[in-house]
Structure formats: structure tokens, C-alpha cells
Design an enzyme around this catalytic site. Structure first.
Site, PDB file in Angstrom:
ATOM      1  N   ASP A   1      98.580  57.178  64.799  1.00 16.16           N
ATOM      2  CA  ASP A   1      97.471  56.615  64.031  1.00 16.16           C
ATOM      3  C   ASP A   1      97.164  55.216  64.556  1.00 16.16           C
ATOM      4  O   ASP A   1      98.066  54.381  64.648  1.00 16.16           O
ATOM      5  CB  ASP A   1      97.872  56.550  62.549  1.00 16.16           C
ATOM      6  CG  ASP A   1      96.781  55.979  61.651  1.00 16.16           C
ATOM      7  OD1 ASP A   1      95.661  55.712  62.150  1.00 16.16           O
ATOM      8  OD2 ASP A   1      97.050  55.809  60.449  1.00 16.16           O
TER       9      ASP A   1
ATOM     10  N   HIS B   1      96.490  60.454  61.195  1.00 16.30           N
ATOM     11  CA  HIS B   1      95.672  59.893  60.119  1.00 16.30           C
ATOM     12  C   HIS B   1      94.521  60.878  59.860  1.00 16.30           C
ATOM     13  O   HIS B   1      93.845  61.289  60.802  1.00 16.30           O
ATOM     14  CB  HIS B   1      95.113  58.558  60.611  1.00 16.30           C
ATOM     15  CG  HIS B   1      94.246  57.835  59.648  1.00 16.30           C
ATOM     16  ND1 HIS B   1      94.598  56.626  59.117  1.00 16.30           N
ATOM     17  CD2 HIS B   1      93.029  58.111  59.126  1.00 16.30           C
ATOM     18  CE1 HIS B   1      93.652  56.186  58.325  1.00 16.30           C
ATOM     19  NE2 HIS B   1      92.682  57.079  58.318  1.00 16.30           N
TER      20      HIS B   1
ATOM     21  N   SER C   1      93.917  54.880  53.755  1.00 18.58           N
ATOM     22  CA  SER C   1      93.021  54.274  54.731  1.00 18.58           C
ATOM     23  C   SER C   1      92.162  53.189  54.073  1.00 18.58           C
ATOM     24  O   SER C   1      92.703  52.200  53.591  1.00 18.58           O
ATOM     25  CB  SER C   1      92.167  55.366  55.381  1.00 18.58           C
ATOM     26  OG  SER C   1      91.530  54.898  56.537  1.00 18.58           O
TER      27      SER C   1
END
Length: 368
Positions: free
Chosen positions: A310, A340, A215
Site C-alpha cells: 500500500d 489497500h 483511508s
């Protein structure tokens, strides 16, 4: 050289946290048909079906969470992330070396010319004791540049070190809102330069040093590769990008499809970006949005792993395609049944462990 520091954890799990971890770990070992009873009716979006373990986990988090991160004071949000990560971490992967250190980075030149990197905490993981030289992965944790820590990603880094038989150095870069963009970039770049210059101090092979992260951490890893290439320095030898954030200037279709109800939300991302960036002008800076860099040629080989459910799926895959178009060796793997950030769910589902193991295989091949 890095200085040892006494191990510490700002987060101390309560009895309830340990019970939640036990429940999550036990549920993760159940076969799909059984966990489906707790997960509810299957969710199917964009030709994908959400894995029942993740669906049940989302339901459990919704029942136990005190609210959305953007609605909490920063410190409460950080503690909530630590608690969630602990719940999904499973049993501890035992390693011969897990050591908290300080990287003496103060005074090193910064990428921006605006911020001098501070001495930074980091955590070193090794699957072997002693001085055996191994490949190294410099890891940057996720959390939207606002949340997360070496503690929240401890289970992930332990798993990577064990499965990959490599040393992992997890960097506790400085977070917003205390330190705004591009401080995290400066810290990540300074940490990489220090490790490259002092590989022997970590027992790392100087010819096999990779960067990676999930991320926001994937964002930083990608930016480190771009910044070192632009400076004419030796780039990392590989980049391992899990569900990376690559473009803060636009929203993709995956934001519309998965922006609510799949752990990471549109509101979460709005909160992270507005907390991290100094102004909207930063959104088009390639140090914040690496997808917007004009030229991606000459970057190190990459493995990009995205999750089907996600909001960041499409921009992560767009970055992988641009790398490939620029002649970079890249493997792109969409894990269509996951959310995610699956890297933090090593104790909650075998699918997350399999995804990490697959990525480690790509990393080892890339460094061979």
C-alpha cells in the site's frame, strides 16, 4: 434526534455484477495453491509476498475495470467504486437493524468557521434489536474524500457490527469536488458531536463511543480526535484507523515501492488530493495531514492497521509511532500480504475477515 429515511441505493447491481461477486466469493474460499494458478507468479517486494487471493483480485479488476478513476467523469468513478465494492463484498451479513437515518446537523458550529454542516445521511447497524445499550463505532468510509459512500462500505460495517457486537453508524459525509476541504472534516466532527450528545437515541453507551474509518475515512477519524482534544471537549474513547492517509505534504518510500499495480496508485492519490484540497497550502494543515500536528499527547487509544502492499503504508505507521511516542496507547498491525483497502474485501478472502476481526478485538479491549 435522527430521523428515519426510506432505504435506498444509488447503485443497483447488474447480472454481470452479481456474477462477478459470485466468482470473487468462490475464489476467496479456495486454498492458496489453487488460487495461485489464476494469480500468476508470486509478487515479492520489500521482503513481503502478496497474498494470491489479492493478486488474483487485482488481475480480475484490471480485466473488468473501465479505467482509472482519475480518467473518468466523477459520477462514473463513483459508480465504479460501488461496483468494485459489491464484487468483493460476499454474502450479506444479516443484522436485526440496518436503518438509513438523517443526522440533523444543520446549524451546528463547524471546526473551520467556513462551512455550516448540512443534515447528513447515515446508516445505523445493530447486532441486536431493541434498546439494549451497546458500544458504538462512528465510521467514516474511504474513497479519497471524492468517492465512496455508506453503500460502498455496507459489507464492512455489517461485519464490524456483527463481529464486535456493537452499534455502527456509517456517515455519508459530503464529498469533493462539490464540497472542498475542510467540509468533510466539518461533517465528521459535527456527526461525532451529535452522537456524543444523543447517544441514548442510538442505543449507544455514552462511555464507549469510538471513531474509525479506512483511508480517507481513517484520516477523518484521526482528525476528529485531534480537533475535539484541541477544543477541550471529550474525545472519542477509541480510534480505529485502517490504512489511514496521514500526510499530504510528502511522499514516502512505500509510494515508490507500491505506487503502481496494487489497486491504489500514486495517480489515484494525486487525483484525490488535488480534487479535495483548495490549494497546496492545505497540504500542511493538520486537518488534512494529521501526522503534522505538533502535539499528539492526550489522544484516545488507537489501533492502526496497515497493508504491506500500500502506498499509504509508511505514513500510517509513522502516525502510529508518533502516537506511541506521545504516550498514547496504540497497537500497530501491518498485514504484510494485503493491499489497500482490504476492509472492503470481506467476501473475497478470509485474510480480510481475519484482519477486521483482529481490529474489532482491539476496539473491544480499548473500550472495556
Amino acid at each position: 434526534m435522527p430521523s428515519p429515511m426510506s432505504g435506498h441505493r444509488d447503485f443497483s447491481p447488474s447480472l454481470a455484477d452479481r456474477l462477478s461477486q459470485t466468482v470473487m466469493t468462490t475464489a476467496g474460499a479456495l486454498p492458496g495453491p489453487l488460487i495461485r494458478l489464476a494469480a500468476g507468479r508470486a509478487r515479492r517486494v520489500d521482503g513481503q509476498e502478496l497474498d494470491p487471493h489479492f493478486q488474483a483480485g487485482i488481475r480480475m479488476i484490471a480485466l473488468t475495470s473501465p479505467g482509472e478513476y482519475e480518467d473518468m467523469p466523477i459520477e462514473q468513478a463513483r459508480q465504479t467504486v460501488e461496483r468494485s465494492a459489491f464484487t468483493a463484498s460476499g454474502g450479506t451479513v444479516r443484522l436485526p437493524v440496518v436503518e438509513d437515518v438523517i443526522l440533523p446537523l444543520a446549524g451546528m458550529p463547524s471546526a473551520s468557521g467556513e462551512t455550516t454542516p448540512a443534515d447528513l445521511p447515515a446508516r445505523l447497524y445493530s447486532p441486536v434489536p431493541g434498546d439494549e445499550v451497546l458500544p458504538m463505532l462512528l465510521y467514516f468510509h474511504g474513497g479519497g474524500w471524492v468517492l465512496g459512500s455508506v453503500d460502498s462500505h455496507d459489507a464492512t460495517c455489517r461485519y464490524l457490527a456483527h463481529e464486535g457486537r456493537l452499534r455502527v453508524l456509517s456517515v455519508d459525509y459530503r464529498l469533493a469536488p462539490e464540497f472542498l476541504f475542510p467540509t468533510a472534516v466539518d461533517d465528521a466532527l459535527a456527526a461525532y458531536r451529535y452522537v456524543r450528545a444523543h447517544a441514548d437515541a442510538f442505543g449507544a453507551d455514552p462511555e464507549r463511543i469510538a471513531v474509525g474509518g479506512d483511508s480517507a475515512g481513517g484520516n477523518l477519524a484521526a482528525v476528529v480526535c485531534q480537533q475535539t482534544r484541541a477544543a477541550g471537549e471529550r474525545t472519542p474513547d477509541f480510534q480505529l484507523l485502517f490504512v489511514p492517509a496521514t500526510n499530504m505534504s510528502a511522499r514516502t518510500r512505500s509510494y515508490e515501492l507500491f505506487g503502481e499495480g496494487y489497486f491504489l496508485t500514486v495517480s489515484n492519490m494525486d487525483f484525490y488530493e488535488t480534487t479535495y484540497l483548495r490549494s497546496d497550502d492545505d497540504r500542511t494543515d493538520p486537518r488534512a495531514s494529521p501526522l503534522l500536528a505538533e502535539d499528539l499527547s492526550g489522544l484516545p487509544p488507537a489501533h492502526v492497521a496497515t497493508a504491506g502492499f500500500d502506498p499509504l503504508r509508511d505514513e500510517g505507521e509513522a502516525y502510529a509511532r508518533r502516537l506511541a511516542d506521545a504516550g498514547v496507547t496504540v497497537s500497530l498491525r501491518r498485514h504484510p500480504t494485503m493491499v489497500h483497502p482490504f476492509v472492503n474485501a470481506v467476501g473475497a478472502t478470509p485474510l480480510a475477515r481475519a484482519a477486521l476481526s483482529e481490529a474489532v478485538g482491539a476496539l473491544r479491549m480499548g473500550l472495556a
